[in-house]
Design an enzyme around this catalytic site. Structure first.
Site, PDB file in Angstrom:
ATOM      1  N   MET A  49     -81.956 -13.491 -82.332  1.00 44.71           N
ATOM      2  CA  MET A  49     -81.253 -13.298 -83.604  1.00 44.71           C
ATOM      3  C   MET A  49     -80.916 -11.809 -83.797  1.00 44.71           C
ATOM      4  SD  MET A  49     -82.657 -16.114 -86.214  1.00 44.71           S
ATOM      5  CE  MET A  49     -84.156 -15.287 -86.731  1.00 44.71           C
ATOM      6  N   GLY A  50     -81.046 -11.022 -82.712  1.00 45.54           N
ATOM      7  CA  GLY A  50     -80.647  -9.622 -82.775  1.00 45.54           C
ATOM      8  C   GLY A  50     -81.685  -8.715 -83.412  1.00 45.54           C
TER       9      GLY A  50
ATOM     10  N   LEU B 168     -82.740  -6.012 -81.899  1.00 49.37           N
ATOM     11  CA  LEU B 168     -83.592  -6.126 -80.714  1.00 49.37           C
ATOM     12  C   LEU B 168     -84.655  -5.035 -80.644  1.00 49.37           C
ATOM     13  CD1 LEU B 168     -80.834  -7.005 -78.081  1.00 49.37           C
ATOM     14  CD2 LEU B 168     -82.180  -8.553 -79.533  1.00 49.37           C
TER      15      LEU B 168
ATOM     16  N   HIS C 102     -87.831  -8.422 -77.278  1.00 45.76           N
ATOM     17  CA  HIS C 102     -86.595  -9.031 -76.774  1.00 45.76           C
ATOM     18  C   HIS C 102     -86.234  -8.449 -75.403  1.00 45.76           C
ATOM     19  CE1 HIS C 102     -85.859  -9.170 -81.308  1.00 45.76           C
ATOM     20  NE2 HIS C 102     -85.756 -10.438 -80.986  1.00 45.76           N
TER      21      HIS C 102
ATOM     22  N   GLY D  81     -90.187 -15.851 -75.994  1.00 46.49           N
ATOM     23  CA  GLY D  81     -91.439 -15.122 -76.170  1.00 46.49           C
ATOM     24  C   GLY D  81     -92.560 -16.024 -76.668  1.00 46.49           C
TER      25      GLY D  81
HETATM   26  P1  AMP Z   1     -85.869 -13.744 -82.528  1.00 44.91           P
HETATM   27  O1  AMP Z   1     -84.770 -12.736 -82.412  1.00 44.91           O
HETATM   28  O2  AMP Z   1     -86.968 -13.342 -83.462  1.00 44.91           O
HETATM   29  O3  AMP Z   1     -85.359 -15.141 -82.738  1.00 44.91           O
HETATM   30  O4  AMP Z   1     -86.564 -13.767 -81.107  1.00 44.91           O
HETATM   31  C1  AMP Z   1     -85.816 -14.013 -79.936  1.00 44.91           C
HETATM   32  C2  AMP Z   1     -86.760 -14.199 -78.793  1.00 44.91           C
HETATM   33  O5  AMP Z   1     -87.558 -13.032 -78.627  1.00 44.91           O
HETATM   34  C3  AMP Z   1     -87.743 -15.367 -79.021  1.00 44.91           C
HETATM   35  O6  AMP Z   1     -87.920 -16.066 -77.805  1.00 44.91           O
HETATM   36  C4  AMP Z   1     -89.001 -14.651 -79.440  1.00 44.91           C
HETATM   37  O7  AMP Z   1     -90.169 -15.365 -79.149  1.00 44.91           O
HETATM   38  C5  AMP Z   1     -88.918 -13.392 -78.599  1.00 44.91           C
HETATM   39  N1  AMP Z   1     -89.775 -12.348 -79.174  1.00 44.91           N
HETATM   40  C6  AMP Z   1     -89.750 -11.884 -80.449  1.00 44.91           C
HETATM   41  N2  AMP Z   1     -90.723 -10.970 -80.640  1.00 44.91           N
HETATM   42  C7  AMP Z   1     -91.397 -10.876 -79.451  1.00 44.91           C
HETATM   43  C8  AMP Z   1     -92.507 -10.110 -78.999  1.00 44.91           C
HETATM   44  N3  AMP Z   1     -93.160  -9.268 -79.802  1.00 44.91           N
HETATM   45  N4  AMP Z   1     -92.909 -10.277 -77.723  1.00 44.91           N
HETATM   46  C9  AMP Z   1     -92.265 -11.142 -76.891  1.00 44.91           C
HETATM   47  N5  AMP Z   1     -91.205 -11.876 -77.254  1.00 44.91           N
HETATM   48  C10 AMP Z   1     -90.775 -11.752 -78.520  1.00 44.91           C
END
Ligand code: AMP
Length: 281
Positions: free
Chosen positions: A30-31, A33, A37, A147
């Site tokens: 969802m950006g 980053l 990410h 993640g």
């Molecule tokens: P989001 O932008 O929050 O939807 O996250 C996008 C991807 O990044 C998802 O697969 C999350 O699980 C991963 N992600 C977000 N935060 C972390 C983190 N601290 N460590 C590893 N992966 C992450």
């Protein structure tokens, strides 16, 4: 690296890469980053010829009164850092591109979404599985990187891929943390300095739980109680849930055995944060 806004354009790029026999790695986000990410993008780069990163704040996974409008956005910086991490294509569609007028198809995974985050966010996973399904159909990846920070999301998507016979490897990647233990999250930007400090209680309590397990603790109730006490000792923190479950099924386990997930959601002020830790016993 190129930024693509339309499904048609992206499908053309995918088609020509497939023709050349290129493997495709996909990182949906969802950006806004951060290193969490970027770790997914780097992992995708190692294993695939083409890396596609989607940046789309997906309205269908936000409930009424949640932070859809407030969710942080910064496409310029996202483009810069994702290119440096190895992204070849950023897919950044508009809401209308993904959900045109009269849109009416949803994908829903049942039981496994009715626990943990699904209890306080009852429509969330339906939005996630729908958008990820659409993105999978557009990008046609060989591998998709997620993640472990969102452990239930990984379990739900693994179930979706299995149940719908999709030829996509879901690759779970470890949680990336700040030096002091706080799990990285785009939502950490909502926290004031006091709240940021209070938020450390999430990872602290999980590390304490892991210590208990390493020292032979096997009673879920005892470990859970320790976590709850620690979090309740932080005045700015309000527990949504603390659960100790089987890492695959997400079912409760009274006595720890096999692959364990300790997952929690805690509100710090208005910001709902999640974190978790895995253990093999
Ligand atoms: P989001 O932008 O929050 O939807 O996250 C996008 C991807 O990044 C998802 O697969 C999350 O699980 C991963 N992600 C977000 N935060 C972390 C983190 N601290 N460590 C590893 N992966 C992450």
């Amino acid at each position: 690296m190129i930024i693509i806004k339309t499904i048609k354009e992206l499908k053309n790029i995918i088609r020509s890469n497939k023709k050349q026999g290129h493997s495709i790695g996909f990182v949906p986000t969802m950006g806004f980053l951060h290193e969490g990410h970027l770790s997914l993008i780097r992992a995708a780069k190692k294993e695939n010829d083409l890396v596609v990163v989607s940046i789309f704040v997906n309205p269908t996974q936000f409930g009424v009164g949640e932070d859809f409008e407030a969710y942080p956005r910064d496409l310029d910086n996202d483009a810069k850092v994702s290119e440096a991490a190895g992204a070849d294509v950023i897919f950044n569609p508009s809401i209308n591109e993904m959900y045109p007028e009269k849109y009416q198809t949803y994908v829903e995974v049942l039981e496994i979404t009715n626990k943990l985050c699904g209890l306080s966010r009852p429509t969330h996973f339906k939005g996630v599985t729908t958008v990820v399904n659409k993105l999978f159909n557009i990008v046609e990846p060989d591998r998709a990187y997620f993640g472990q920070k969102d452990a239930q999301q990984v379990a739900v998507l693994q179930k979706m891929v299995l149940d719908l016979n999709m030829n996509i490897d879901i690759i779970p990647c470890p949680i990336v943390r700040e030096a002091d233990g706080l799990a990285m999250s785009s939502r950490n930007t909502y926290l004031s300095p006091e709240q940021r400090n209070a938020a450390l209680i999430l990872s602290k309590s999980l590390f304490t739980a892991k210590d208990m397990i390493n020292k032979g603790g096997r009673e879920a109730a005892e470990i859970k109680e320790t976590i709850i006490k620690m979090i309740n000792s932080e005045p700015l923190a309000a527990i949504d849930y603390v659960e100790i479950v089987d890492a695959l099924s997400l079912n409760d386990i009274p006595t720890l055995k096999g692959s364990i997930l300790i997952a929690l959601a805690v509100k710090i002020g208005k910001t709902r944060l999640i974190d978790n830790i895995r253990a093999e016993v």
